[in-house]
Design an enzyme around this catalytic site. Structure first.
Site, PDB file in Angstrom:
ATOM      1  N   LYS A 246       0.821  -1.211   0.000  1.00  0.00           N
ATOM      2  CA  LYS A 246       0.000   0.000   0.000  1.00  0.00           C
ATOM      3  C   LYS A 246       0.852   1.257   0.000  1.00  0.00           C
ATOM      4  CE  LYS A 246      -4.134  -1.921   2.270  1.00  0.00           C
ATOM      5  NZ  LYS A 246      -3.694  -3.315   2.339  1.00  0.00           N
TER       6      LYS A 246
ATOM      7  N   VAL B  24      11.488   4.554   5.334  1.00  0.00           N
ATOM      8  CA  VAL B  24      10.391   4.872   6.246  1.00  0.00           C
ATOM      9  C   VAL B  24       9.646   3.588   6.606  1.00  0.00           C
ATOM     10  CG1 VAL B  24      10.079   7.234   5.430  1.00  0.00           C
ATOM     11  CG2 VAL B  24       8.830   5.376   4.324  1.00  0.00           C
ATOM     12  N   ALA B  25      10.335   2.436   6.463  1.00  0.00           N
ATOM     13  CA  ALA B  25       9.701   1.140   6.726  1.00  0.00           C
ATOM     14  C   ALA B  25      10.066   0.646   8.123  1.00  0.00           C
ATOM     15  CB  ALA B  25      10.124   0.133   5.660  1.00  0.00           C
ATOM     16  N   ARG B  26      11.154  -0.110   8.224  1.00  0.00           N
ATOM     17  CA  ARG B  26      11.634  -0.650   9.488  1.00  0.00           C
ATOM     18  C   ARG B  26      13.154  -0.544   9.529  1.00  0.00           C
ATOM     19  NH1 ARG B  26       7.613   0.268  11.130  1.00  0.00           N
ATOM     20  NH2 ARG B  26       5.944  -1.008  12.024  1.00  0.00           N
TER      21      ARG B  26
ATOM     22  N   GLU C 281      15.185   2.158  18.773  1.00  0.00           N
ATOM     23  CA  GLU C 281      14.499   3.451  18.825  1.00  0.00           C
ATOM     24  C   GLU C 281      14.161   3.828  20.257  1.00  0.00           C
ATOM     25  OE1 GLU C 281      11.159   3.406  16.149  1.00  0.00           O
ATOM     26  OE2 GLU C 281      12.439   3.364  14.368  1.00  0.00           O
TER      27      GLU C 281
ATOM     28  N   HIS D  55      10.834   8.625  13.553  1.00  0.00           N
ATOM     29  CA  HIS D  55       9.726   7.711  13.236  1.00  0.00           C
ATOM     30  C   HIS D  55       8.423   8.494  13.060  1.00  0.00           C
ATOM     31  CE1 HIS D  55       8.523   3.226  13.634  1.00  0.00           C
ATOM     32  NE2 HIS D  55       7.693   3.842  12.829  1.00  0.00           N
ATOM     33  N   LEU D  56       8.447   9.393  12.080  1.00  0.00           N
ATOM     34  CA  LEU D  56       7.317  10.288  11.838  1.00  0.00           C
ATOM     35  C   LEU D  56       6.423   9.834  10.690  1.00  0.00           C
ATOM     36  CD1 LEU D  56       9.057  13.797  12.158  1.00  0.00           C
ATOM     37  CD2 LEU D  56       7.795  12.527  13.906  1.00  0.00           C
TER      38      LEU D  56
ATOM     39  N   ALA E   7       3.849   8.017  10.249  1.00  0.00           N
ATOM     40  CA  ALA E   7       2.391   8.096  10.416  1.00  0.00           C
ATOM     41  C   ALA E   7       1.974   9.324  11.206  1.00  0.00           C
ATOM     42  CB  ALA E   7       1.895   6.841  11.124  1.00  0.00           C
TER      43      ALA E   7
END
Length: 592
Positions: free
Chosen positions: A199, A278-280, A309, A328-329, A331
């Site tokens: 997605k 921006v995944a893991r 993190e 970790h922005l 979302a």
């Protein structure tokens, strides 16, 4: 027809569930009350009490308010692992984001009460899925609400590294004016490799196309038609590495993707590539990336996620001049936070209500429209399993079960994973103390050694409904009700859905028609006048309502099987009186 799956499982029938008579009752008959079937989840530990939901990380207020309409909500943030394990035994559901580790110890500490873990976001690598499944705990996530936010942030980092935005900002704020130092690169005409075309990856690709980039993607599970619709070419991992000017990572963290980008991978990339993640954090070997940056193989990196993190203050990668970092922005937009909160709250409340979750990650994944269509058949399969196992004589062990699905649809148009799980639930729960649900059905089945096979019969006709009938057969066992043994020598029960309700339509070789609600009494008797009236009078004297009655017979004046559906459970005396009717040859009481 074709057999599509098989397992090995043995069920020990040490618990008396149903009652049977032949000709007459023994003088000291005992009538135990069978256990009520459990639903998918247990809503509370006390009668009438609301379930308790522990929210261990902050989510949007809209989600909290939705939860409060259904449950007691405990918002306790920044819990230590020990504090979480202490609290969890008092909770029916747990909601976390990415910072809380839901380990095996958490599930063990819950002592069976925890029924659902909701991950407010997409990734579920902070939840021990294997332990959740073993303990019958559903894990749901919120896979759609933050898709746009994550894609937007990926594009923001892409453009930021191309124009040195973070570095130039820091330089100006330090009193410098270094225009020549921070000359960027254009995005137009550059090749972006999207690694993971789900997605978020798809949305990143759409936006990059709008920026004039050539977009390729690597994802072994991505459908080619979706890529073509966006104008993206699916390529091999090797081609993505060697041709990309920018690489954007969007794959989940799994054993297969852990440290996928390592020294060996960086040795194959196009020199001067820029990487966005921006995944893991775990998909990149951070030490290897640092070496690639120092050598110039990787020109720049933009990282929103890290293996640890928050990362340690002395982390050299964070401090590297050619690395842009954010905490970790992905979302973190107002809209996404509210959307994720609502999505996860709805999923958790639905699971606590016993509804089938379309976002479950450790249960059969079936699209919402299929769930809706299969819902009455889910109830039918569980009840057929319960009936079949209660017909097995006490000393027998259930070792082989066959489930037959008859449908006018082709095999590729019928997903039976949910149905198989519910048959397993129906077979195991009445004869054990094990709690079985859609989550742990496969695990429990394999653990206990039951060999369950499925077959499909394709019928002629219009495929308006998914199934015509479902049949459950148990082989190599004795039966408490001899008439339940079909010509094949197996205990056989068959049912179908009528007007949205499950109905029993065959017992052994006898055709019947009774709604599968409440309790059922099966009688085999000589086919003669007055039997129905006698049985009905005995039941009416008990003030027990009959919801259905059906009689199937071999031929007039021969043997017949009477199936009686009851709203309530009759007394022992009433059942004894029915069994003592001269024409009644055998009788069994079954609790649904």
């Amino acid at each position: 027809m074709s057999v599509i799956s098989s397992w090995n499982l043995t069920i020990s029938l040490n618990t008396t569930i149903s009652l049977s008579w032949r000709s007459s009752l023994p003088s000291r008959a005992i009538f135990p009350r069978p256990k009520k079937p459990k639903t998918l989840v247990v809503l509370a530990t006390a009668l009438g009490a609301k379930p308790t939901v522990l929210v261990a990380e902050k989510i949007g207020d809209a989600g909290i308010q939705l939860l409060k309409t259904f449950a007691n909500v405990d918002c306790s943030y920044n819990l230590s692992p020990e504090e979480l394990c202490t609290k969890i035994s008092l909770c029916d559901a747990l909601i976390v984001r990415s910072g809380t580790k839901v380990t095996r110890e958490v599930f063990e500490s819950a002592m069976g009460r925890l029924k659902v873990v909701g991950r407010a976001g997409v990734g579920i690598d902070n939840v021990d899925i294997s332990a959740a499944t073993e303990h019958g705990c559903l894990v749901v996530n919120a896979p759609t609400a933050n898709t746009i936010a994550a894609a937007d942030h990926g594009i923001a980092l892409l453009t930021a590294v191309s124009r040195n935005v973070a570095q130039a900002d820091a330089s100006v704020k330090a009193g410098k004016w270094e225009r020549n130092k921070y000359v960027g690169v254009s995005l137009v005409g550059k090749t972006l490799a999207v690694m993971g075309f789900g997605k978020v990856g798809s949305e990143v690709a759409r936006r990059a196309k709008g920026l004039g980039m050539q977009v390729i993607a690597h994802d072994p599970y991505a459908p080619a038609d979706r890529a073509r619709a966006i104008g993206v070419e699916l390529v091999s991992f090797e081609e993505a590495l060697t041709t990309a000017d920018f690489i954007s990572l969007h794959m989940p963290l799994t054993p297969a993707t852990s440290k996928m980008f390592n020294d060996e991978t960086f040795s194959r990339v196009k020199k001067g590539v820029r990487i966005i993640n921006v995944a893991r954090g775990g998909v990149i070997d951070e030490e290897a990336l640092l070496r690639a940056l120092d050598s110039g193989v990787v020109a720049q990196a933009a990282l929103d996620v890290f293996t640890e993190e928050p990362p340690p203050q002395e982390n050299k990668l964070v401090r590297h001049e050619n690395v842009t970092v954010t905490p970790h922005l992905g979302a973190s937009t107002t809209e996404a936070q509210e959307g994720v909160a609502l999505e996860i709250a709805e999923a958790v409340v639905g699971a606590l209500r016993g509804e089938l979750a379309a976002t479950a990650v450790n249960a059969p994944m079936v699209p919402a429209e299929v769930l809706l269509e299969l819902s009455p058949y889910v109830a039918l399969t569980e009840k057929l399993g319960r009936l079949a196992v209660q017909l097995v004589a006490g000393g027998s062990g259930v070792k082989f079960v066959k489930v037959t699905y008859a449908s006018t649809r082709g095999p590729d148009d019928l997903d039976t994973r949910l149905l198989r799980a519910m048959v397993t639930k129906g077979l195991i729960e009445p004869v054990s103390s094990v709690f079985v649900n859609l989550v742990n059905a496969d695990f429990i089945a394999k653990q206990r050694g039951l060999r369950l096979t499925e077959e499909r019969i394709v019928l002629d006709g219009s495929p308006e409904k998914p199934l015509e009938f479902i049949q459950v057969r148990i082989a190599n066992v004795e039966s408490k009700f001899v008439s339940a043994i079909s010509n094949s020598g197996e205990i056989t029960v068959e049912g179908r859905v009528k007007d949205g309700k499950p109905h029993l339509t065959k017992v052994g070789s006898f055709g019947v028609d009774v709604s599968l609600e409440g309790s059922i009494v099966l009688c085999r008797q000589s086919d003669q006048p007055g039997i129905i009236g006698k049985v009905g009078n005995i039941i009416s004297e008990e003030n027990v309502n009959v919801n259905f009655m059906s009689v199937g017979r071999i031929a007039p004046g021969k043997q017949a099987v009477m199936t009686i559906g009851l709203d309530e459970e009759p007394s022992r005396d009433a059942l004894k009186k029915i069994g003592e009717i001269t024409a009644v040859e055998e009788l069994v009481f079954l609790k649904l």
